[in-house]
Design an enzyme around this catalytic site. Structure first.
Site, PDB file in Angstrom:
ATOM      1  N   CYS A  42       0.848  -1.045  -0.078  1.00 21.38           N
ATOM      2  CA  CYS A  42       0.078   0.022   0.154  1.00 21.38           C
ATOM      3  C   CYS A  42       0.786   1.285   0.005  1.00 21.38           C
ATOM      4  O   CYS A  42       0.603   2.108  -0.744  1.00 21.38           O
ATOM      5  CB  CYS A  42      -0.814  -0.074   1.114  1.00 21.38           C
ATOM      6  SG  CYS A  42      -1.994   1.356   1.460  1.00 21.38           S
ATOM      7  N   CYS A  47      -1.664   1.713  -2.853  1.00 20.64           N
ATOM      8  CA  CYS A  47      -2.561   2.932  -2.646  1.00 20.64           C
ATOM      9  C   CYS A  47      -2.435   4.114  -2.764  1.00 20.64           C
ATOM     10  O   CYS A  47      -2.499   4.994  -3.265  1.00 20.64           O
ATOM     11  CB  CYS A  47      -3.654   2.594  -1.197  1.00 20.64           C
ATOM     12  SG  CYS A  47      -3.307   0.910  -0.640  1.00 20.64           S
ATOM     13  N   LYS A  50      -0.366   5.343  -5.960  1.00 22.70           N
ATOM     14  CA  LYS A  50      -1.447   5.450  -6.920  1.00 22.70           C
ATOM     15  C   LYS A  50      -2.239   6.633  -6.746  1.00 22.70           C
ATOM     16  O   LYS A  50      -2.693   7.347  -7.749  1.00 22.70           O
ATOM     17  CB  LYS A  50      -2.336   4.325  -6.644  1.00 22.70           C
ATOM     18  CG  LYS A  50      -3.325   3.946  -7.766  1.00 22.70           C
ATOM     19  CD  LYS A  50      -4.646   4.444  -7.243  1.00 22.70           C
ATOM     20  CE  LYS A  50      -5.352   3.945  -5.750  1.00 22.70           C
ATOM     21  NZ  LYS A  50      -5.772   2.663  -5.881  1.00 22.70           N
ATOM     22  N   GLY A 176      -8.993  -5.754 -16.795  1.00 24.13           N
ATOM     23  CA  GLY A 176     -10.039  -4.852 -16.636  1.00 24.13           C
ATOM     24  C   GLY A 176     -10.437  -4.882 -15.121  1.00 24.13           C
ATOM     25  O   GLY A 176     -11.513  -4.308 -14.930  1.00 24.13           O
ATOM     26  N   TYR A 178      -9.675  -3.478 -11.162  1.00 19.75           N
ATOM     27  CA  TYR A 178      -9.847  -1.769 -10.606  1.00 19.75           C
ATOM     28  C   TYR A 178      -8.231  -1.351 -10.861  1.00 19.75           C
ATOM     29  O   TYR A 178      -7.865  -0.133 -11.343  1.00 19.75           O
ATOM     30  CB  TYR A 178     -10.142  -1.623  -9.104  1.00 19.75           C
ATOM     31  CG  TYR A 178      -9.075  -2.021  -8.065  1.00 19.75           C
ATOM     32  CD1 TYR A 178      -8.172  -1.029  -7.408  1.00 19.75           C
ATOM     33  CD2 TYR A 178      -9.257  -3.517  -7.511  1.00 19.75           C
ATOM     34  CE1 TYR A 178      -7.650  -1.391  -6.558  1.00 19.75           C
ATOM     35  CE2 TYR A 178      -8.157  -3.663  -6.749  1.00 19.75           C
ATOM     36  CZ  TYR A 178      -7.396  -2.457  -6.055  1.00 19.75           C
ATOM     37  OH  TYR A 178      -6.524  -2.752  -5.158  1.00 19.75           O
ATOM     38  N   ILE A 179      -7.201  -2.202 -10.529  1.00 24.19           N
ATOM     39  CA  ILE A 179      -5.934  -1.665 -10.764  1.00 24.19           C
ATOM     40  C   ILE A 179      -5.504  -1.284 -12.267  1.00 24.19           C
ATOM     41  O   ILE A 179      -5.168  -0.214 -12.879  1.00 24.19           O
ATOM     42  CB  ILE A 179      -4.650  -2.579 -10.506  1.00 24.19           C
ATOM     43  CG1 ILE A 179      -4.997  -2.712  -8.601  1.00 24.19           C
ATOM     44  CG2 ILE A 179      -3.398  -2.126 -10.811  1.00 24.19           C
ATOM     45  CD1 ILE A 179      -4.085  -3.727  -8.257  1.00 24.19           C
ATOM     46  N   GLU A 182      -7.463   1.935 -13.095  1.00 23.76           N
ATOM     47  CA  GLU A 182      -7.084   3.176 -12.399  1.00 23.76           C
ATOM     48  C   GLU A 182      -5.897   3.661 -13.254  1.00 23.76           C
ATOM     49  O   GLU A 182      -5.765   5.024 -13.532  1.00 23.76           O
ATOM     50  CB  GLU A 182      -6.376   2.847 -10.995  1.00 23.76           C
ATOM     51  CG  GLU A 182      -7.748   2.674 -10.017  1.00 23.76           C
ATOM     52  CD  GLU A 182      -7.512   2.510  -8.811  1.00 23.76           C
ATOM     53  OE1 GLU A 182      -8.418   2.588  -7.757  1.00 23.76           O
ATOM     54  OE2 GLU A 182      -6.453   1.884  -8.548  1.00 23.76           O
ATOM     55  N   HIS A 437     -27.105  21.030   0.310  1.00 25.67           N
ATOM     56  CA  HIS A 437     -27.183  21.780  -1.120  1.00 25.67           C
ATOM     57  C   HIS A 437     -26.327  22.940  -1.101  1.00 25.67           C
ATOM     58  O   HIS A 437     -26.186  23.756  -0.212  1.00 25.67           O
ATOM     59  CB  HIS A 437     -28.885  22.206  -1.121  1.00 25.67           C
ATOM     60  CG  HIS A 437     -29.104  22.645  -2.691  1.00 25.67           C
ATOM     61  ND1 HIS A 437     -29.305  21.784  -3.521  1.00 25.67           N
ATOM     62  CD2 HIS A 437     -29.247  23.942  -2.817  1.00 25.67           C
ATOM     63  CE1 HIS A 437     -29.558  22.546  -4.893  1.00 25.67           C
ATOM     64  NE2 HIS A 437     -29.689  23.836  -4.467  1.00 25.67           N
ATOM     65  N   GLU A 442     -26.502  14.832  -2.141  1.00 24.26           N
ATOM     66  CA  GLU A 442     -27.824  15.196  -1.716  1.00 24.26           C
ATOM     67  C   GLU A 442     -28.710  14.216  -2.481  1.00 24.26           C
ATOM     68  O   GLU A 442     -29.786  13.800  -1.922  1.00 24.26           O
ATOM     69  CB  GLU A 442     -28.252  16.663  -2.204  1.00 24.26           C
ATOM     70  CG  GLU A 442     -28.421  17.264  -3.347  1.00 24.26           C
ATOM     71  CD  GLU A 442     -28.630  18.549  -3.140  1.00 24.26           C
ATOM     72  OE1 GLU A 442     -29.814  18.781  -3.071  1.00 24.26           O
ATOM     73  OE2 GLU A 442     -27.968  19.472  -3.966  1.00 24.26           O
TER      74      GLU A 442
END
Ligand code: FAD
Length: 461
Positions: A42, A47, A50, A176, A178-179, A182, A437, A442
């Protein structure tokens, strides 16, 4: 029997460092061994670097959006070596903080590879042997390599990409997950022409289908090219360094660099686990019970090496729980069902709990609430960005069992939705909450009518 130490931790990454610090804090004599840099995946090659690179990449969008708000931005230029150097400084600082925290806790750090050589026995690379009442394996995972692809040695993995000497103008990302997503997203924004190649028909298998489509569309808008249903068969390195990649769909693509991001596997090789009969899964993960102990009562495992939920906060929580159970007053149970995860593309995708397709398998009846809108910032910037939000609500209890957000800062939003879900929030609780808001978040508390209902295997409007 007297042991040299109460706990020997192999691996000073997210899970190992936390376990060692907490165990030492409970008064246990603790050693932690690390073969590489302190902090683990990490901090050093996951992480943290990255996210720093993701921040760098988003200036491209800010520069492009600025004109709609009255700004004239002069010529911009991105310098890769400056980013690499700044990143290196920050991870060196973090690694030193990990080292200092370990020392302050009283745990001893030994910077060597370690492996098991017999019951309660660990050997360090120096040859020194240590006996331990408990051993914790926290060795993490490694990128999966593909020796079956001819010329695979001409590809790199996420381990190498952070420190490339030269920025690649043309990049192929294979995978394909997440790494892969990203890196494709951030490298495209930093100036590469990215082609993402994957066996599947869309990115992010396992995530909600509508979110997958939203992420793909956002990547297409950013200029990423996709080749679905295809994988490299051969990678050839030409004289000028170009990689010529022959794909299984018959096409050949020339790029400067190939990043293989096709998954990771638990790092259990060469640990001597077989010498004490530790049971592994078919993917070489250490099989542990819910108390994080293997079939060998003195050998425990946390984090990626168990291949359960491969995220840093999970490894940390598991390391903490194990140390509390072995040496403290007992551990708090870990709620895995409300662990959120984020894909740091642009915009971000945050997800917690069930996807819509999982709900059709696991729930008798449920409701789907959705919002799909143009975020306020896009009105003036003119960008084509869309925000998509979805809640999955149990038809029987009205509990919110899934939340999916594709939007700027979705990572920040999903953390708080995960908190509400951990408190067993119902759709009524969301409705009773007054909106903030103007925000994108919201929308989460103003979804009045379900888009569709599922009841006993049938969809209703
Ligand atoms: P690690 O942190 O990998 O630590 C294991 C340590 O053990 C390593 O330092 C290794 O060198 C050491 N080791 C291994 N074998 C031995 C041995 N025999 N002797 C001594 N030392 C040994 N997670 C998130 O939550 N959010 C993110 O945004 C995110 N992004 C990521 C991006 C990338 C590119 C990658 C690769 C991962 C990312 N992750 C992310 C996942 C996260 O990094 C891991 O889930 C986490 O690091 C697992 O922690 P761990 O303690 O199990 O292993």
């Amino acid at each position: 029997m007297a042991f040299d130490v109460d706990l020997f931790v192999i691996g000073a990454g997210s899970g190992g460092v936390r376990a060692a610090r907490i165990a030492a804090g409970h008064g246990a004599k603790t050693i932690v061994a690390e073969e590489s840099r302190i902090g683990g995946t990490c901090v050093i090659r996951g992480c943290v670097p990255k996210k720093l690179y993701v921040y760098a990449s988003r200036f491209a969008d800010e520069f492009a959006d600025a004109a709609g708000f009255g700004w004239t931005v002069g010529e911009t230029r991105f310098d890769w070596p400056s980013l690499v150097a700044a990143k290196e400084k920050e991870i060196t600082r973090l690694s030193a903080a990990y080292r200092a925290n370990l020392a302050a806790s009283g745990a001893e750090l030994i910077e060597q590879r370690a492996s098991i050589v017999g019951p309660h026995r660990v050997r360090l690379a120096s040859g020194r042997e240590v006996s331990a009442r408990h051993v914790l394996i926290a060795t993490g995972s490694r990128p999966t390599l593909h020796p079956e692809i001819e010329g695979f040695e001409h590809a790199i993995t996420s381990n190498e990409i952070f420190d490339l000497p030269v920025f690649p103008k043309r990049l192929m990302v294979v995978g394909g997950g997440y790494i892969a997503v990203e890196f494709a997203s951030l490298m495209q924004r930093l100036g590469a022409q990215v082609t993402e190649v994957m066996r599947g028909t869309n990115v992010l298998r396992g995530f909600d289908e509508d979110m997958r489509a939203g992420v793909r569309d956002a990547m297409l808008r950013a200029g990423v090219a996709f080749r679905f249903g295809s994988l490299p068969k051969r990678i050839e390195k030409l004289r000028d360094g170009t990689r010529r990649v022959a794909l299984s769909d018959g096409h050949t693509i020339e790029v400067d660099l190939v990043l293989a991001a096709t998954g990771r596997h638990p790092y259990t090789e060469g640990l001597g686990l077989e010498s004490v009969g530790v049971k592994l899964s078919s993917h070489a993960a250490i099989l542990v019970d819910k108390e994080l102990t293997s079939n060998v009562p003195w050998l425990h495992a946390v984090g990626d090496v168990t291949d359960h939920v491969n995220l840093t906060p999970v490894a940390i929580r598991e390391g903490h729980a194990l140390a509390d159970r072995l040496f403290g007053a007992g551990a708090r149970a870990i709620r895995y069902d409300t662990v959120a995860s984020v894909v740091f593309g642009t915009p971000e995708l945050g997800a917690v709990g069930m996807t819509e397709s999982e709900a059709t398998v696991r729930l008798e009846k449920f409701e789907v609430y959705e919002a799909n809108f143009r975020p306020m910032k896009a009105t003036l910037s003119g960008s084509g960005e869309r925000a998509i939000m979805k809640l999955i609500v149990d038809g029987a209890t009205q509990k919110v069992l899934g939340a999916h957000i594709l939007a700027e800062n979705a990572g920040e939003m999903i953390q708080l939705v995960a908190l509400a879900m951990t408190m067993n929030a119902t759709k009524d609780d969301f409705d009773a909450t007054v909106a903030v808001h103007p925000t994108a978040a919201e929308e989460l508390v103003t979804m009045r009518k379900p888009s569709r209902r599922y009841d006993g295997g049938e969809w209703m409007a």
